[in-house]
Design an enzyme around this catalytic site. Structure first.
Site, short mmCIF file in Angstrom:
data_model
loop_
_atom_site.label_atom_id
_atom_site.label_comp_id
_atom_site.label_asym_id
_atom_site.label_seq_id
_atom_site.Cartn_x
_atom_site.Cartn_y
_atom_site.Cartn_z
N LYS A 16 0.82 -1.22 0.00
CA LYS A 16 0.00 0.00 0.00
C LYS A 16 0.85 1.27 0.00
O LYS A 16 0.63 2.18 -0.80
CB LYS A 16 -0.89 -0.05 1.24
CG LYS A 16 -1.86 1.06 1.41
CD LYS A 16 -2.88 0.67 2.48
CE LYS A 16 -2.24 0.41 3.84
NZ LYS A 16 -2.04 1.65 4.63
N ARG A 91 -9.37 4.50 9.02
CA ARG A 91 -9.16 3.08 9.31
C ARG A 91 -10.44 2.40 9.74
O ARG A 91 -10.52 1.18 9.77
CB ARG A 91 -8.18 2.96 10.47
CG ARG A 91 -6.79 2.60 10.08
CD ARG A 91 -5.98 2.34 11.35
NE ARG A 91 -4.65 2.91 11.23
CZ ARG A 91 -3.68 2.35 10.53
NH1 ARG A 91 -3.87 1.20 9.93
NH2 ARG A 91 -2.50 2.91 10.45
N ARG A 126 9.74 -13.30 6.29
CA ARG A 126 10.71 -12.25 6.64
C ARG A 126 11.76 -12.75 7.63
O ARG A 126 11.44 -13.39 8.62
CB ARG A 126 9.98 -11.09 7.31
CG ARG A 126 9.49 -10.06 6.35
CD ARG A 126 9.08 -8.86 7.16
NE ARG A 126 8.27 -7.95 6.39
CZ ARG A 126 7.58 -6.95 6.92
NH1 ARG A 126 7.59 -6.78 8.23
NH2 ARG A 126 6.89 -6.16 6.17
N ARG A 160 11.08 -12.29 13.48
CA ARG A 160 10.58 -11.48 14.58
C ARG A 160 9.22 -11.98 15.05
O ARG A 160 8.45 -12.52 14.27
CB ARG A 160 10.44 -10.01 14.16
CG ARG A 160 11.77 -9.28 13.95
CD ARG A 160 11.51 -7.81 13.71
NE ARG A 160 10.14 -7.65 13.17
CZ ARG A 160 9.53 -6.51 13.00
NH1 ARG A 160 10.13 -5.40 13.31
NH2 ARG A 160 8.31 -6.45 12.52
N ARG A 171 -3.30 -10.24 13.20
CA ARG A 171 -3.37 -8.88 12.67
C ARG A 171 -4.37 -8.80 11.52
O ARG A 171 -5.10 -7.82 11.38
CB ARG A 171 -2.00 -8.44 12.16
CG ARG A 171 -1.16 -7.75 13.20
CD ARG A 171 0.30 -7.81 12.84
NE ARG A 171 0.68 -6.87 11.80
CZ ARG A 171 1.80 -6.99 11.08
NH1 ARG A 171 2.61 -8.00 11.26
NH2 ARG A 171 2.09 -6.08 10.18
#
Ligand code: ZN
Length: 214
Positions: A16, A91, A126, A160, A171
């Site tokens: 985004k 949001r 990641r 992480r 999330r």
């Protein structure tokens, strides 16, 4: 379309921010990122910035009232006269309603569509260097030598906590819960543009330009 009052929507990992910047450059309109603005307001020590800082330091979400105040100020600046790209705001549906009440009608809301599995794949791969913070991706951007940081030579790249699949799914659940009513709000206003985000960044950029008629 004479003005380009746009908003970018998409789950974490959808690209985004990257697409918002590209589009802002192309259309010569400001990229209005609420995250950047809150950091900036805080740095400048404005009244709103200080208020925002209190919440951020306490690890809490900055309340709508404060964010809306900051956005309102930003959209009144001269460079936003012919358009802007909102990124990170609104949001929630109440924020979208507040924006409309401010007299700001959006010309298009670009929803970058990426499936949950693809987000988990992108963010879940990641690898971070605990020494210098460099970020790699298992498939898309691996280090030259397995498990060794290209930048600082440290051994032992880590996943992480935030990048663990379970954390990403959580999330995403939160994201969908908040954005479903938002998407519905803009769909009813006839400004929602769904763009397939599972293509290359260039293809996604082209699709956005075509769909908003820029
Ligand atoms: Zn490193």
């Amino acid at each position: 379309m004479e003005t380009f009052r746009l908003m970018m929507l998409g789950p974490p990992g959808a690209g985004k921010g990257t697409q918002a910047k590209r589009l802002a450059d192309r259309l010569e309109i400001p990229h209005v990122s609420t995250g950047d603005m809150l950091r900036e307001a805080r740095r400048k020590g404005t009244e709103l910035g200080e208020k925002a800082a209190e919440y951020m330091e306490a690890g809490r979400l900055v309340p709508d009232k404060v964010v809306i105040g900051i956005v309102r100020e930003r959209l009144q600046e001269d460079d936003a006269e012919t358009g802007f790209i909102l990124d990170g705001f609104p949001r929630t549906r109440p924020q979208a309603e507040a924006l409309a009440e401010m007299g700001v009608e959006l010309d298009a809301v670009v929803n970058i569509d990426v499936s949950d599995d693809e987000v988990v794949n992108r963010l879940g791969g990641r690898l971070s260097c605990p020494n210098c913070g460099a970020v790699y991706h298992r498939d898309a951007n691996p280090p030259a030598v397995d498990d060794v940081c290209d930048k600082c030579g440290s051994e032992g790249l880590i996943t992480r906590e935030d990048d663990r699949p379970e954390a990403i799914r959580e999330r995403l659940e939160e994201y969908h819960k908040k954005t479903a009513p938002l998407i519905e709000f803009y769909e009813q206003r006839g400004v929602l543009e769904n763009v397939n985000g599972e293509a290359s960044p260039d293809e996604v950029a082209d699709a956005i330009v075509e769909q908003i008629g820029a």
